[in-house]
Design an enzyme around this catalytic site. Sequence first.
Site, PDB file in Angstrom:
ATOM      1  N   HIS A   1      16.912 -37.083  -5.002  1.00 55.33           N
ATOM      2  CA  HIS A   1      16.050 -37.556  -4.082  1.00 55.33           C
ATOM      3  C   HIS A   1      14.700 -36.937  -4.234  1.00 55.33           C
ATOM      4  O   HIS A   1      13.884 -36.876  -3.419  1.00 55.33           O
ATOM      5  CB  HIS A   1      16.813 -36.735  -2.788  1.00 55.33           C
ATOM      6  CG  HIS A   1      17.998 -37.316  -2.395  1.00 55.33           C
ATOM      7  ND1 HIS A   1      18.322 -38.565  -1.845  1.00 55.33           N
ATOM      8  CD2 HIS A   1      19.227 -36.702  -2.617  1.00 55.33           C
ATOM      9  CE1 HIS A   1      19.610 -38.753  -1.891  1.00 55.33           C
ATOM     10  NE2 HIS A   1      20.364 -37.625  -2.288  1.00 55.33           N
TER      11      HIS A   1
ATOM     12  N   LYS B   1      12.541 -15.866  -9.470  1.00 58.11           N
ATOM     13  CA  LYS B   1      12.529 -14.695 -10.489  1.00 58.11           C
ATOM     14  C   LYS B   1      11.442 -15.099 -11.544  1.00 58.11           C
ATOM     15  O   LYS B   1      10.486 -14.528 -11.926  1.00 58.11           O
ATOM     16  CB  LYS B   1      13.515 -14.173 -11.213  1.00 58.11           C
ATOM     17  CG  LYS B   1      14.668 -13.445 -10.577  1.00 58.11           C
ATOM     18  CD  LYS B   1      14.301 -12.204 -10.244  1.00 58.11           C
ATOM     19  CE  LYS B   1      13.638 -12.006  -8.735  1.00 58.11           C
ATOM     20  NZ  LYS B   1      14.112 -11.648  -7.751  1.00 58.11           N
TER      21      LYS B   1
ATOM     22  N   GLU C   1       7.662 -15.325 -10.220  1.00 53.97           N
ATOM     23  CA  GLU C   1       6.940 -14.237  -9.789  1.00 53.97           C
ATOM     24  C   GLU C   1       6.538 -13.577 -10.900  1.00 53.97           C
ATOM     25  O   GLU C   1       5.289 -12.730 -10.776  1.00 53.97           O
ATOM     26  CB  GLU C   1       7.739 -13.586  -8.689  1.00 53.97           C
ATOM     27  CG  GLU C   1       8.902 -12.880  -9.103  1.00 53.97           C
ATOM     28  CD  GLU C   1       9.515 -12.420  -7.829  1.00 53.97           C
ATOM     29  OE1 GLU C   1       9.118 -11.855  -6.821  1.00 53.97           O
ATOM     30  OE2 GLU C   1      10.926 -12.065  -8.003  1.00 53.97           O
TER      31      GLU C   1
ATOM     32  N   LYS D   1       5.794  -4.448  -3.729  1.00 53.11           N
ATOM     33  CA  LYS D   1       7.231  -4.302  -3.417  1.00 53.11           C
ATOM     34  C   LYS D   1       7.190  -3.813  -1.874  1.00 53.11           C
ATOM     35  O   LYS D   1       5.997  -3.111  -1.287  1.00 53.11           O
ATOM     36  CB  LYS D   1       7.605  -3.184  -3.924  1.00 53.11           C
ATOM     37  CG  LYS D   1       9.191  -2.960  -4.019  1.00 53.11           C
ATOM     38  CD  LYS D   1       9.891  -3.588  -5.129  1.00 53.11           C
ATOM     39  CE  LYS D   1      11.380  -3.316  -4.888  1.00 53.11           C
ATOM     40  NZ  LYS D   1      12.071  -4.588  -5.612  1.00 53.11           N
TER      41      LYS D   1
ATOM     42  N   CYS E   1       0.791  -1.089  -0.018  1.00 49.77           N
ATOM     43  CA  CYS E   1       0.094   0.050   0.052  1.00 49.77           C
ATOM     44  C   CYS E   1       0.843   1.222  -0.002  1.00 49.77           C
ATOM     45  O   CYS E   1       1.712   1.339   0.819  1.00 49.77           O
ATOM     46  CB  CYS E   1      -0.929   0.187   1.021  1.00 49.77           C
ATOM     47  SG  CYS E   1      -2.070  -1.320   1.215  1.00 49.77           S
TER      48      CYS E   1
ATOM     49  N   ASN F   1      -2.212   1.912   5.554  1.00 51.65           N
ATOM     50  CA  ASN F   1      -1.219   0.812   5.316  1.00 51.65           C
ATOM     51  C   ASN F   1      -1.116   0.191   6.634  1.00 51.65           C
ATOM     52  O   ASN F   1      -0.620   0.582   7.484  1.00 51.65           O
ATOM     53  CB  ASN F   1       0.048   1.347   4.703  1.00 51.65           C
ATOM     54  CG  ASN F   1       1.047   0.484   4.274  1.00 51.65           C
ATOM     55  OD1 ASN F   1       0.650  -0.952   4.420  1.00 51.65           O
ATOM     56  ND2 ASN F   1       2.387   0.564   4.156  1.00 51.65           N
ATOM     57  N   GLY F   2      -1.445  -1.001   6.552  1.00 54.43           N
ATOM     58  CA  GLY F   2      -1.169  -2.006   7.819  1.00 54.43           C
ATOM     59  C   GLY F   2      -2.281  -2.920   8.072  1.00 54.43           C
ATOM     60  O   GLY F   2      -3.058  -2.953   7.105  1.00 54.43           O
TER      61      GLY F   2
ATOM     62  N   ARG G   1       3.995  -0.261  -4.897  1.00 58.25           N
ATOM     63  CA  ARG G   1       3.650  -0.848  -3.699  1.00 58.25           C
ATOM     64  C   ARG G   1       2.383  -1.698  -3.617  1.00 58.25           C
ATOM     65  O   ARG G   1       2.204  -2.041  -2.235  1.00 58.25           O
ATOM     66  CB  ARG G   1       3.867   0.303  -2.351  1.00 58.25           C
ATOM     67  CG  ARG G   1       5.225   0.978  -2.505  1.00 58.25           C
ATOM     68  CD  ARG G   1       5.271   1.934  -1.043  1.00 58.25           C
ATOM     69  NE  ARG G   1       5.033   1.546   0.113  1.00 58.25           N
ATOM     70  CZ  ARG G   1       5.766   1.360   0.884  1.00 58.25           C
ATOM     71  NH1 ARG G   1       7.218   1.751   0.689  1.00 58.25           N
ATOM     72  NH2 ARG G   1       5.862   0.740   2.134  1.00 58.25           N
TER      73      ARG G   1
ATOM     74  N   GLU H   1      17.067 -18.449  -6.454  1.00 60.63           N
ATOM     75  CA  GLU H   1      16.624 -16.959  -6.815  1.00 60.63           C
ATOM     76  C   GLU H   1      16.309 -17.081  -8.419  1.00 60.63           C
ATOM     77  O   GLU H   1      15.305 -16.428  -8.723  1.00 60.63           O
ATOM     78  CB  GLU H   1      18.021 -15.800  -6.704  1.00 60.63           C
ATOM     79  CG  GLU H   1      17.842 -14.766  -7.168  1.00 60.63           C
ATOM     80  CD  GLU H   1      16.524 -13.688  -6.586  1.00 60.63           C
ATOM     81  OE1 GLU H   1      15.984 -14.504  -5.454  1.00 60.63           O
ATOM     82  OE2 GLU H   1      16.470 -12.981  -7.004  1.00 60.63           O
TER      83      GLU H   1
ATOM     84  N   TRP I   1      -2.838  -2.864  -1.896  1.00 55.21           N
ATOM     85  CA  TRP I   1      -2.609  -4.202  -1.922  1.00 55.21           C
ATOM     86  C   TRP I   1      -3.451  -5.052  -0.928  1.00 55.21           C
ATOM     87  O   TRP I   1      -3.195  -4.589   0.372  1.00 55.21           O
ATOM     88  CB  TRP I   1      -0.921  -4.610  -1.644  1.00 55.21           C
ATOM     89  CG  TRP I   1      -0.725  -5.865  -1.837  1.00 55.21           C
ATOM     90  CD1 TRP I   1      -0.246  -6.663  -2.933  1.00 55.21           C
ATOM     91  CD2 TRP I   1      -0.662  -6.830  -0.802  1.00 55.21           C
ATOM     92  NE1 TRP I   1       0.104  -7.830  -2.520  1.00 55.21           N
ATOM     93  CE2 TRP I   1      -0.138  -8.164  -1.361  1.00 55.21           C
ATOM     94  CE3 TRP I   1      -0.853  -6.931   0.601  1.00 55.21           C
ATOM     95  CZ2 TRP I   1      -0.230  -9.192  -0.632  1.00 55.21           C
ATOM     96  CZ3 TRP I   1      -0.871  -8.087   1.109  1.00 55.21           C
ATOM     97  CH2 TRP I   1      -0.450  -9.251   0.748  1.00 55.21           C
TER      98      TRP I   1
HETATM   99  C1  F6R Z   1      11.620 -11.177  -4.974  1.00 55.77           C
HETATM  100  C2  F6R Z   1      11.604  -9.955  -3.928  1.00 55.77           C
HETATM  101  C3  F6R Z   1      10.897 -10.380  -2.608  1.00 55.77           C
HETATM  102  C4  F6R Z   1      11.722  -9.440  -1.510  1.00 55.77           C
HETATM  103  C5  F6R Z   1      11.475  -9.715  -0.049  1.00 55.77           C
HETATM  104  C6  F6R Z   1      12.172  -9.040   0.766  1.00 55.77           C
HETATM  105  O1  F6R Z   1      11.945 -10.586  -6.037  1.00 55.77           O
HETATM  106  O2  F6R Z   1      11.469  -8.843  -4.365  1.00 55.77           O
HETATM  107  O3  F6R Z   1      11.011 -11.732  -2.373  1.00 55.77           O
HETATM  108  O4  F6R Z   1      13.278  -9.733  -1.709  1.00 55.77           O
HETATM  109  O5  F6R Z   1       9.937  -9.358  -0.254  1.00 55.77           O
HETATM  110  O6  F6R Z   1      12.077  -7.734   0.774  1.00 55.77           O
HETATM  111  P1  F6R Z   1      13.227  -6.814   1.412  1.00 55.77           P
HETATM  112  O7  F6R Z   1      14.464  -7.052   0.773  1.00 55.77           O
HETATM  113  O8  F6R Z   1      12.914  -5.335   1.012  1.00 55.77           O
HETATM  114  O9  F6R Z   1      13.180  -6.883   2.795  1.00 55.77           O
END
Ligand code: F6R
Length: 611
Positions: free
Chosen positions: A507, A488, A491, A606, A2, A98-99, A27, A484, A72
Amino acid sequence: MCGIIGYIGKKQAKEVVIQGLKRLEYRGYDSAGVAFINGGLNVKKCKGKVSSLESLLHESENGHIGIGHTRWATHGEPNDINSHPHTSSNGKLAVVHNGIIENYNSLKKKLESEGYKFYSETDTEILAKLIESFLDKYPEIALEKSVQMATAQVSGTYGLAVVHEEEADKIVVARKGSPLLIGVGEDEMLIASDASAVAEYTDKVIYLDDGELAVITRDSYQVLNSEEIELSKEIHELAMSLEEIEKGGFPYFMLKEIFEQPKTISDSLRGRLNVGEVSITLGGLENVMEKLVKANRIIIAACGTSWHSGLVGEYLFEWLAKVPVEVEYASEFRYKDPLIREDDVLIVISQSGETADTLAALREAKEKGATVLGIVNVVGSTIARETDAGVYLHSGPEIGVASTKAFTGQVTVLTLIALSLGLQKGTIDKAEAGRIIRALSTIPNKIEEILEQSLKIKEIADLFTYAPNFLYLGRSYNFPVALEGALKLKEISYIHAEGYPAAEMKHGPIALIDEMMPVVVIAATEHTNDKMVSNIEEIKARKGRIIAIATPNNNEVMDLAEFSITIPETEDVLSPLLSVIPLQLLSYYIAVNRGCNVDQPRNLAKSVTVE
Ligand code: F6R
């Protein structure tokens, strides 16, 4: 999660609030809304992006004071009614939040019994009605007092902004657990959940701390603590250029951020890496270095991509500094009543510096007496402020929801810390350290070389765009890179993908391999190459489609693979900084081919500020 923006001042609020919402859209982007006061309160909100909201706005939705929100969803599906702002029953007051308000059900029942009606399924609406109920009961009190009384009754987290048409000279904001800052301008003030929304209007910001409430007018701000005592807050200077928060000709922020990595890694290394002297300078850790040297154990806590960089950190610290490391999901660490000894050091890793679970892990460890260090990108973020010491990434704002340059920034900083620790402890000799330091200084150029292959990577992406599953395998330093790469891909393209340590394939996951299964193998460390070759043979024997990430002279791997992407030679310990780049590009091109919005993938946001 948010985004919140507010404006009061000389400009028309609409242009600032809408522009701020566009900057904050990363966000949360399932719905958006605004409230302006121009005589009376005007609220417009809808499901969807800020652009949908913009098309609903008329001339009359304006004035010199306004608040906005990108959502969000936590409570209640994304729809027009659940969008913020939420209003009081009399339509005079609007709230963005937000929260999560955890006790919203009991408060709602109480307010309903007093005659207040609810229309949405959100926890936020409770705030609007609760603040209103205090104004109804005590008509003589100011808006800020009613907000203070309401926040005293709620449990959970909030960053909130409130406006009232009868007190149209102010915005009241309050914070507990969700970030909020005040942007201080000339005859104008802004409030926002992050700095990118205010950066084009001012470079002066005040970060609110938990339990604080602020009253903002166009030419003043007053910050109060929970005892209503006025606080004197430091004004910080923002070092964020507009260029950093714009796409700069790239179709997506993610692609821009992938291509920025040679520069962001150079920025992370600048002034810290002394090639000639074979030493590392980390000013932020000076006061805690002794503690780190004496640490019996390092615990790393983080989430998502940052957790993956923490796993790379485990290999780095154990190899270079010979200190045992445990890497924890921050969300699990907090609730397992962790055993923390005095000589433990906790390192939290977070791009945003606001992730709720990581923040909670930090607080838990601090309460138990551990020294807590931060590896954070966003300067002035809550985690950066609450840790005992730390190292910033200097990667610049990361706006694409999928983390790319923050991952390589985190691994760079972890490498610097591990090297510095190894040198101080004498667990690595100077010659070896010198070799690694020299190799580290060449990483930005080597990433350039990989980026030059983007067309080739796109061609491979074109062939696998509609694969329903992917497997990623790596060993040692590149096992976390396999995780990772898989993250990527899933997501941003919504393809199911798994990352595994290559040997673990036998396994279980080997059962998935057939002629339809793309398997990305990261064969980028010399010390595990023979074992990796055996694993590749096992995949080939089952007709899996092998995409290898390998160094140019690794003929054995390239002969076995159907497709190869080469990465330049480097020290094994540094290989994740190179091997992850083709995986970022592969997932990007596949997602674009599938018509996905890579900067704003579905269901994600984010900066995860709720637990
Ligand atoms: C994946 C991604 C998330 C963040 C996670 C932690 O591409 O961006 O998995 O890595 O939400 O976020 P931060 O690093 O901001 O604590």
